[in-house]
Design a protein around this motif. Structure first.
Motif, PDB file in Angstrom:
ATOM      1  N   GLN A 170       5.481   5.074 -11.316  1.00  0.00           N
ATOM      2  CA  GLN A 170       6.744   5.776 -11.054  1.00  0.00           C
ATOM      3  C   GLN A 170       7.595   4.981 -10.056  1.00  0.00           C
ATOM      4  OE1 GLN A 170       7.880   8.487 -12.568  1.00  0.00           O
ATOM      5  NE2 GLN A 170       6.006   8.953 -13.683  1.00  0.00           N
ATOM      6  N   VAL A 171       6.939   4.507  -8.988  1.00  0.00           N
ATOM      7  CA  VAL A 171       7.729   3.949  -7.892  1.00  0.00           C
ATOM      8  C   VAL A 171       8.461   2.676  -8.299  1.00  0.00           C
ATOM      9  CG1 VAL A 171       5.797   2.688  -6.807  1.00  0.00           C
ATOM     10  CG2 VAL A 171       7.716   3.423  -5.419  1.00  0.00           C
ATOM     11  N   MET A 172       7.830   1.785  -9.080  1.00  0.00           N
ATOM     12  CA  MET A 172       8.538   0.555  -9.454  1.00  0.00           C
ATOM     13  C   MET A 172       9.684   0.855 -10.427  1.00  0.00           C
ATOM     14  SD  MET A 172       7.583  -1.837  -7.582  1.00  0.00           S
ATOM     15  CE  MET A 172       6.929  -0.930  -6.215  1.00  0.00           C
ATOM     16  N   PRO A 173       9.436   1.656 -11.496  1.00  0.00           N
ATOM     17  CA  PRO A 173      10.570   2.014 -12.357  1.00  0.00           C
ATOM     18  C   PRO A 173      11.687   2.734 -11.602  1.00  0.00           C
ATOM     19  CG  PRO A 173       8.499   2.447 -13.488  1.00  0.00           C
ATOM     20  CD  PRO A 173       8.149   2.080 -12.080  1.00  0.00           C
ATOM     21  N   TYR A 213       0.844  -1.207   0.000  1.00  0.00           N
ATOM     22  CA  TYR A 213       0.000   0.000   0.000  1.00  0.00           C
ATOM     23  C   TYR A 213       0.877   1.254   0.000  1.00  0.00           C
ATOM     24  CZ  TYR A 213      -4.492   2.267   0.234  1.00  0.00           C
ATOM     25  OH  TYR A 213      -5.606   2.987  -0.104  1.00  0.00           O
ATOM     26  N   ARG A 214       1.916   1.222   0.851  1.00  0.00           N
ATOM     27  CA  ARG A 214       2.794   2.409   0.947  1.00  0.00           C
ATOM     28  C   ARG A 214       3.485   2.694  -0.376  1.00  0.00           C
ATOM     29  NH1 ARG A 214       4.990   1.817   6.880  1.00  0.00           N
ATOM     30  NH2 ARG A 214       3.372   3.039   7.938  1.00  0.00           N
ATOM     31  N   ALA A 215       3.830   1.631  -1.107  1.00  0.00           N
ATOM     32  CA  ALA A 215       4.483   1.851  -2.414  1.00  0.00           C
ATOM     33  C   ALA A 215       3.575   2.697  -3.304  1.00  0.00           C
ATOM     34  CB  ALA A 215       4.786   0.507  -3.078  1.00  0.00           C
ATOM     35  N   THR A 216       2.273   2.452  -3.238  1.00  0.00           N
ATOM     36  CA  THR A 216       1.366   3.215  -4.106  1.00  0.00           C
ATOM     37  C   THR A 216       1.178   4.653  -3.598  1.00  0.00           C
ATOM     38  OG1 THR A 216      -0.681   2.478  -3.010  1.00  0.00           O
ATOM     39  CG2 THR A 216       0.150   1.112  -4.809  1.00  0.00           C
ATOM     40  N   LEU A 217       1.392   4.866  -2.287  1.00  0.00           N
ATOM     41  CA  LEU A 217       1.335   6.252  -1.774  1.00  0.00           C
ATOM     42  C   LEU A 217       2.607   7.008  -2.175  1.00  0.00           C
ATOM     43  CD1 LEU A 217      -0.197   5.650   1.772  1.00  0.00           C
ATOM     44  CD2 LEU A 217      -1.351   6.389  -0.310  1.00  0.00           C
ATOM     45  N   VAL A 218       3.749   6.312  -2.108  1.00  0.00           N
ATOM     46  CA  VAL A 218       4.993   6.925  -2.592  1.00  0.00           C
ATOM     47  C   VAL A 218       4.813   7.259  -4.070  1.00  0.00           C
ATOM     48  CG1 VAL A 218       7.439   6.498  -3.031  1.00  0.00           C
ATOM     49  CG2 VAL A 218       6.428   5.720  -0.885  1.00  0.00           C
ATOM     50  N   ASN A 219       4.165   6.334  -4.794  1.00  0.00           N
ATOM     51  CA  ASN A 219       3.931   6.556  -6.221  1.00  0.00           C
ATOM     52  C   ASN A 219       3.102   7.820  -6.451  1.00  0.00           C
ATOM     53  OD1 ASN A 219       4.110   5.203  -9.005  1.00  0.00           O
ATOM     54  ND2 ASN A 219       1.982   5.833  -8.848  1.00  0.00           N
ATOM     55  N   ARG A 220       2.031   7.969  -5.663  1.00  0.00           N
ATOM     56  CA  ARG A 220       1.170   9.155  -5.802  1.00  0.00           C
ATOM     57  C   ARG A 220       2.027  10.428  -5.719  1.00  0.00           C
ATOM     58  NH1 ARG A 220      -2.030  10.172  -0.536  1.00  0.00           N
ATOM     59  NH2 ARG A 220       0.133  10.527   0.052  1.00  0.00           N
ATOM     60  N   ASP A 221       2.905  10.479  -4.706  1.00  0.00           N
ATOM     61  CA  ASP A 221       3.711  11.687  -4.523  1.00  0.00           C
ATOM     62  C   ASP A 221       4.715  11.854  -5.671  1.00  0.00           C
ATOM     63  OD1 ASP A 221       2.240  11.972  -2.240  1.00  0.00           O
ATOM     64  OD2 ASP A 221       3.804  11.212  -0.890  1.00  0.00           O
ATOM     65  N   LEU A 222       5.294  10.731  -6.103  1.00  0.00           N
ATOM     66  CA  LEU A 222       6.269  10.806  -7.207  1.00  0.00           C
ATOM     67  C   LEU A 222       5.594  11.261  -8.497  1.00  0.00           C
ATOM     68  CD1 LEU A 222       8.531   7.601  -7.059  1.00  0.00           C
ATOM     69  CD2 LEU A 222       9.258   9.987  -6.853  1.00  0.00           C
ATOM     70  N   VAL A 223       4.381  10.738  -8.760  1.00  0.00           N
ATOM     71  CA  VAL A 223       3.658  11.124  -9.982  1.00  0.00           C
ATOM     72  C   VAL A 223       3.482  12.641  -9.992  1.00  0.00           C
ATOM     73  CG1 VAL A 223       1.381  11.065 -11.095  1.00  0.00           C
ATOM     74  CG2 VAL A 223       2.452   8.943 -10.362  1.00  0.00           C
ATOM     75  N   ARG A 224       3.041  13.180  -8.857  1.00  0.00           N
ATOM     76  CA  ARG A 224       2.785  14.634  -8.799  1.00  0.00           C
ATOM     77  C   ARG A 224       4.080  15.424  -8.966  1.00  0.00           C
ATOM     78  NH1 ARG A 224      -1.795  14.351  -3.948  1.00  0.00           N
ATOM     79  NH2 ARG A 224      -3.174  12.979  -5.113  1.00  0.00           N
ATOM     80  N   GLU A 225       5.143  14.922  -8.323  1.00  0.00           N
ATOM     81  CA  GLU A 225       6.449  15.613  -8.400  1.00  0.00           C
ATOM     82  C   GLU A 225       6.987  15.596  -9.843  1.00  0.00           C
ATOM     83  OE1 GLU A 225       9.186  13.893  -5.440  1.00  0.00           O
ATOM     84  OE2 GLU A 225      10.702  13.971  -7.034  1.00  0.00           O
ATOM     85  N   VAL A 226       6.938  14.416 -10.468  1.00  0.00           N
ATOM     86  CA  VAL A 226       7.500  14.276 -11.813  1.00  0.00           C
ATOM     87  C   VAL A 226       6.682  15.086 -12.820  1.00  0.00           C
ATOM     88  CG1 VAL A 226       7.794  12.599 -13.689  1.00  0.00           C
ATOM     89  CG2 VAL A 226       8.556  12.022 -11.385  1.00  0.00           C
ATOM     90  N   ILE A 227       5.359  15.031 -12.673  1.00  0.00           N
ATOM     91  CA  ILE A 227       4.485  15.762 -13.598  1.00  0.00           C
ATOM     92  C   ILE A 227       4.773  17.265 -13.515  1.00  0.00           C
ATOM     93  CG2 ILE A 227       2.057  16.502 -13.729  1.00  0.00           C
ATOM     94  CD1 ILE A 227       1.273  13.559 -13.811  1.00  0.00           C
TER      95      ILE A 227
END
Ligand SMILES: Cc1cc2nc3c(=O)[nH]c(=O)nc-3n(C[C@H](O)[C@H](O)[C@H](O)COP(=O)(O)OP(=O)(O)OC[C@H]3O[C@@H](n4cnc5c(N)ncnc54)[C@H](O)[C@@H]3O)c2cc1C
Length: 411
Positions: A383-386, A96-110
């Protein structure tokens, strides 16, 4: 009603990449320019590498990544309470946390790459139609809150309120999770691929990979219909096509057809939603049109193990299933009665027996990696897995990849 293209492919930006020729040698060769391969190329290029991406289509995002519903649903494939029972609390929380990290990374990268127009904020409402499911969702709301994650069980009147439009009386209530994202899938993936190119990655599109073998003298020989490439490291990010190059995964990866229908734009906004344990699901595109998918339970074999014709981006489209989705729409969303369905398309998902993806090293083969089989749920890891796999490829720990995703569990 049938469309050869998804809404995202039809309305996304054209691919105007560098059209790289096939080099004789490369450091890291990424196979597949879906969301996974394109974003991996981005993270590798940010680390100063110049990866080569090979894609058989004329551009990125023409496989499943350009044919999905664009929803970045947080959490793994199982509802959190059930994931805790299946994997244990620590592992379920890691996923679950991986997908929350992903949420933040998506916003940062975008934000960093100027892709703001590709993302739109939303929420998620999982609706229950049986007492069993209602209990699962109530327990999930509690389990999420205990882990510090915003979630609430809502009865039917409260669900109707957050849904923003009517819901049928057959619904008992729903699990509400705020602060989610959706993307224009093709704009997002091609935006990532273009950012990777600016960082030094090369995309050779229109190139079909036919085999990957250990090279004499070390590294990997990648054979394509346009010639050979010798690579120090290879990442196979080929979704349901992965077993064609790694046949050991044929018993592990099952191709499953997914279909969506899309309506004309409606004047109301709804969050992303799922019903009956995700057997029917939906969302909304940026233009206000409704997306409705699922109903695999109405097809013999639930569309699991479908044929993937050679050279095609999708299993055969089923007009019957599209018709059933269109017919179901008014009973699911009463306010959409009379709103025409204007487009429908299919794509392929890749399922594993435990419904977790395969992300990590191929056991016993130095420099061979796999990142595939996201079980119809790749965007919340996009984002998080790549990013984490790029770290491992560079010799780092990549601790953000949950142990449950290790390909070695099947090999
Ligand atoms: C109808 C539908 C709805 C969905 N909705 C959602 C959703 O709302 N949210 C979500 O998270 N997920 C959803 N998914 C799943 C999601 O689309 C996938 O998890 C995700 O796109 C997987 O990305 P990928 O990069 O692994 O695969 P892909 O995007 O399929 O990329 C693989 C690439 O490999 C290329 N390729 C294949 N073979 C070769 C070869 N031999 N040589 C070179 N290139 C090759 C393909 O052309 C393709 O571009 C949905 C899927 C479908 C079908």
């Amino acid at each position: 009603m049938q469309s050869p293209d998804s809404y995202w492919i039809a309305t996304g930006p054209d691919w105007t990449g560098n059209g790289a020729a096939l080099p004789k040698r490369t450091g890291v060769c990424v196979l597949g320019a879906g969301v996974m391969g394109s974003t991996l190329a981005y993270w590798l290029s940010r680390a100063g590498l110049r990866p080569l991406v090979l894609e058989r289509n004329p551009g990125p995002a023409m496989g499943s990544s350009g044919r999905n519903a664009g929803r970045l649903i947080q959490g793994g494939n199982a509802q959190h309470a059930l994931a805790i029972e299946k994997f244990g609390h620590a592992e379920a929380l890691a996923v679950y946390r991986a997908t929350l990290v992903n949420r933040d990374l998506v916003r940062e990268v975008i934000a960093r790459e100027g892709l703001e127009a590709t993302r739109f904020p939303t929420a998620k409402l999982d609706l229950a139609v049986s007492e069993d499911e209602a209990l699962e969702l109530e327990r999930t709301a509690e389990a999420l809150r205990a882990d510090g994650i915003a979630a609430e069980w809502l009865d039917l009147p409260a669900s109707r309120e957050v849904f923003g439009t009517d819901l049928p009386d057959t619904i008992i209530g729903g699990l509400y999770r705020p602060d989610q994202d959706a993307v224009h899938s093709v704009a997002y993936v091609r935006g990532m691929a273009a950012a990777a190119e600016r960082g030094g990655a090369e995309f050779a599109c229109g190139v079909t990979v036919t085999s990957v073998e250990p090279a004499t003298g070390g590294g990997w020989l990648v054979t394509t219909d346009a010639g050979h490439v010798l690579a120090d490291q290879v990442v196979v990010a080929l979704n349901a096509w992965t077993p064609r190059l790694l046949p050991e995964l044929a018993p592990v990866i099952t191709p499953v057809r997914g279909q969506l229908v899309q309506t004309a734009p409606v004047p109301f906004r709804i969050p992303q939603w799922g019903l009956d344990r995700g057997l029917v699901y939906g969302g909304q595109a940026p233009d206000g049109s409704l997306l409705l998918g699922g109903l695999r339970n109405t097809v013999p074999g639930r569309d699991e193990g479908v044929e993937l014709p050679e050279g095609s981006n999708t299993p055969a489209f089923s007009p019957e299933l599209a018709g059933r989705l269109a017919e179901a729409l008014p009973s699911l969303l009463p306010e959409a009665t009379g709103v025409p369905v204007v487009r429908a398309w299919s794509g392929v998902m890749a399922f594993t027996p435990d419904r977790c993806p395969l992300v990590g090293a191929w056991p016993g083969a130095h420099g061979l990696w796999v990142m595939a089989a996201f079980n119809g749920h790749g965007m919340p890891y996009s984002q998080v897995m790549p990013e984490q796999l790029a770290e491992r490829i560079r010799g780092g720990r990549g601790d953000g990849i949950p142990a449950a995703f290790d390909p070695a569990r099947f090999l």
